[in-house]
Scaffold this active site. Sequence first.
Site, PDB file in Angstrom:
ATOM      1  N   SER A 164      88.182 107.854  17.160  1.00  0.00           N
ATOM      2  CA  SER A 164      88.345 109.223  16.664  1.00  0.00           C
ATOM      3  C   SER A 164      87.007 109.848  16.315  1.00  0.00           C
ATOM      4  CB  SER A 164      89.228 109.242  15.417  1.00  0.00           C
ATOM      5  OG  SER A 164      89.269 110.553  14.905  1.00  0.00           O
ATOM      6  N   LYS A 178      95.713 104.781  15.397  1.00  0.00           N
ATOM      7  CA  LYS A 178      95.143 106.041  15.905  1.00  0.00           C
ATOM      8  C   LYS A 178      96.241 107.095  16.100  1.00  0.00           C
ATOM      9  CE  LYS A 178      92.081 108.913  17.609  1.00  0.00           C
ATOM     10  NZ  LYS A 178      92.711 109.872  18.424  1.00  0.00           N
ATOM     11  N   HIS A 220      96.991 108.413  12.784  1.00  0.00           N
ATOM     12  CA  HIS A 220      95.856 109.301  12.461  1.00  0.00           C
ATOM     13  C   HIS A 220      96.113 110.676  13.065  1.00  0.00           C
ATOM     14  CE1 HIS A 220      92.202 111.340  13.885  1.00  0.00           C
ATOM     15  NE2 HIS A 220      91.552 110.830  12.850  1.00  0.00           N
ATOM     16  N   ASN A 221      96.520 110.718  14.314  1.00  0.00           N
ATOM     17  CA  ASN A 221      96.738 112.008  14.969  1.00  0.00           C
ATOM     18  C   ASN A 221      97.932 112.750  14.374  1.00  0.00           C
ATOM     19  OD1 ASN A 221      94.666 111.067  16.587  1.00  0.00           O
ATOM     20  ND2 ASN A 221      95.508 112.000  18.425  1.00  0.00           N
ATOM     21  N   GLU A 259      96.589 114.267  11.425  1.00  0.00           N
ATOM     22  CA  GLU A 259      95.703 115.358  11.900  1.00  0.00           C
ATOM     23  C   GLU A 259      96.524 116.621  12.184  1.00  0.00           C
ATOM     24  OE1 GLU A 259      93.040 114.270  15.256  1.00  0.00           O
ATOM     25  OE2 GLU A 259      93.811 116.023  16.305  1.00  0.00           O
TER      26      GLU A 259
HETATM   27  C1  6PG Z   1      90.252 112.453  17.500  1.00  0.00           C
HETATM   28  C2  6PG Z   1      91.356 113.352  17.954  1.00  0.00           C
HETATM   29  C3  6PG Z   1      91.587 113.312  19.418  1.00  0.00           C
HETATM   30  C4  6PG Z   1      92.958 113.811  19.702  1.00  0.00           C
HETATM   31  C5  6PG Z   1      93.130 115.278  19.704  1.00  0.00           C
HETATM   32  C6  6PG Z   1      94.596 115.640  19.717  1.00  0.00           C
HETATM   33  O1  6PG Z   1      90.575 111.635  16.660  1.00  0.00           O
HETATM   34  O2  6PG Z   1      89.125 112.589  17.933  1.00  0.00           O
HETATM   35  O3  6PG Z   1      92.521 112.895  17.325  1.00  0.00           O
HETATM   36  O4  6PG Z   1      91.475 112.010  19.876  1.00  0.00           O
HETATM   37  O5  6PG Z   1      93.458 113.311  20.863  1.00  0.00           O
HETATM   38  O6  6PG Z   1      92.497 115.937  18.683  1.00  0.00           O
HETATM   39  O7  6PG Z   1      94.703 116.518  20.692  1.00  0.00           O
HETATM   40  P1  6PG Z   1      95.866 117.566  20.874  1.00  0.00           P
HETATM   41  O8  6PG Z   1      95.833 118.461  19.683  1.00  0.00           O
HETATM   42  O9  6PG Z   1      95.468 118.262  22.128  1.00  0.00           O
HETATM   43  O10 6PG Z   1      97.127 116.787  21.034  1.00  0.00           O
END
Ligand code: 6PG
Length: 455
Positions: A125, A179, A182-183, A186
């Site tokens: 990430s 991960k 994590h997303n 996010e």
């Molecule tokens: C990271 C991010 C990255 C991730 C996108 C999600 O940790 O660097 O999580 O890996 O894939 O930010 O992308 P979308 O919003 O396009 O689904």
Amino acid sequence: LGAGALSTVGLIGLGVMGRNLALNIADRGFRVIGWDADPAACANFAAGAVATDLAELVRDLEPPRALLLMVPAGEPVERVIDALRPHLAAGDLIADGGNSHYRDSRRRADALRQAGLLYLGLGISGGEAGARHGPAIMAGGDRAAYARLEALLEAIAAPAGGEACVAWLGPDGAGHFVKTVHNGIEYAVMQLIAEAVYLLRHLGGLTPPEMAGLFRNWNRGVLESYLVDCAAAVLAARDAGGGPLLDMIRDRAGEKGTGRWAAVEALELGVAAPSLAEAVAARAMTAAPRGNAAEPSSPPLDGLPADLEPALLAAAVCCYGQGFALLAAAGREYGWELPLARIARLLQGGCIIRARLLDGFAAAFDADATPGPLAHPALAAQVGAGLVPWRRLLAAGIAAGLPLPLFASTLAWYDATTRPRLWADMIQGMRDRFGRHGFERIDRPGQHHHDWGEA
Ligand code: 6PG
């Protein structure tokens, strides 16, 4: 090629992430050789030698060999592994640094082990800048594979609190699972921030530059985090014409799937993580056809910025709490024994969800490795301090007709975790009424049915 020392790592996939990671690896003194199916990507590679094909790449590596895949998740990873296998020998190692689905990683770990190869799934990430200057790396797979790459991974990862933001978190798909969560977090925190801006615009009457100042201030306090900093940059950006860039960006969000995977996984494991799911739905709402109801207009709400800071913190803590609850449940389900305290610390540098509020989670999991989502008093206190302003701004937003899906569903989740009695007595009664599903009673043990007479 052929002259001099062999390379430590062969990097396949020289897109932006792969290239930046290779430069990072080379800067740390490791020899890297790259290859990509696309000649244009090879031409841009400056971190080391470029192989003409996979056979040459493999020949140039110190045995036992280490290959790092930075190719898009799904079919491309499958294709590269298949193409590599005839060139590899027992004990060679394949690391997948893409956003692979953890189920694919579990399957690949198994298949490669049977072929005498080692597998490492690396959740990386931090975007482009992270790859170049220090990402957070969530590793899963063969422990021996991790041990072999540990020095390299620690050298390239971001530092935080005196540690490198990388750790082996468990076998097979554990790294990619972390991960994915994590997303999920996010997505949720980004949605909270977007709703905060929406409120500030419609109920606060603030302009993007004014909001940029507010976010910059927040980033010096309890809300300090990469995403708040990122939001400040978006709010401050100007378009070529001089106006706020934000006003020119179409409000329709895309997604590549990993946030959705986290929500699906929560549903499948029976973990209540409504904020993670709501954030995915909220993106879908922006992509769906919309009506043309008049923009809500209401008199400016006094004290909105002051209310938003503690409310945003409280809601964000709840979102992280849901993510950690999902990690705990997956750890139990898949036998991963995920080290939650180590994960909380690892996420404090390099990654997109790095945030000061993670200190509270690290402390909570240090004190008790398996608490409920917000069991630690410090976390509960952070949420408690934001509750009154959170309810106030949510009520005002709803009254004005503003959709605030993340603030609303996260508050419902929090309230549900705190109430001794909820609504499931009715659910159970109705299930028994129409399907004889049975219910537990509060006065004696066992499963019970009511005699409903004729249906
Ligand atoms: C990271 C991010 C990255 C991730 C996108 C999600 O940790 O660097 O999580 O890996 O894939 O930010 O992308 P979308 O919003 O396009 O689904």
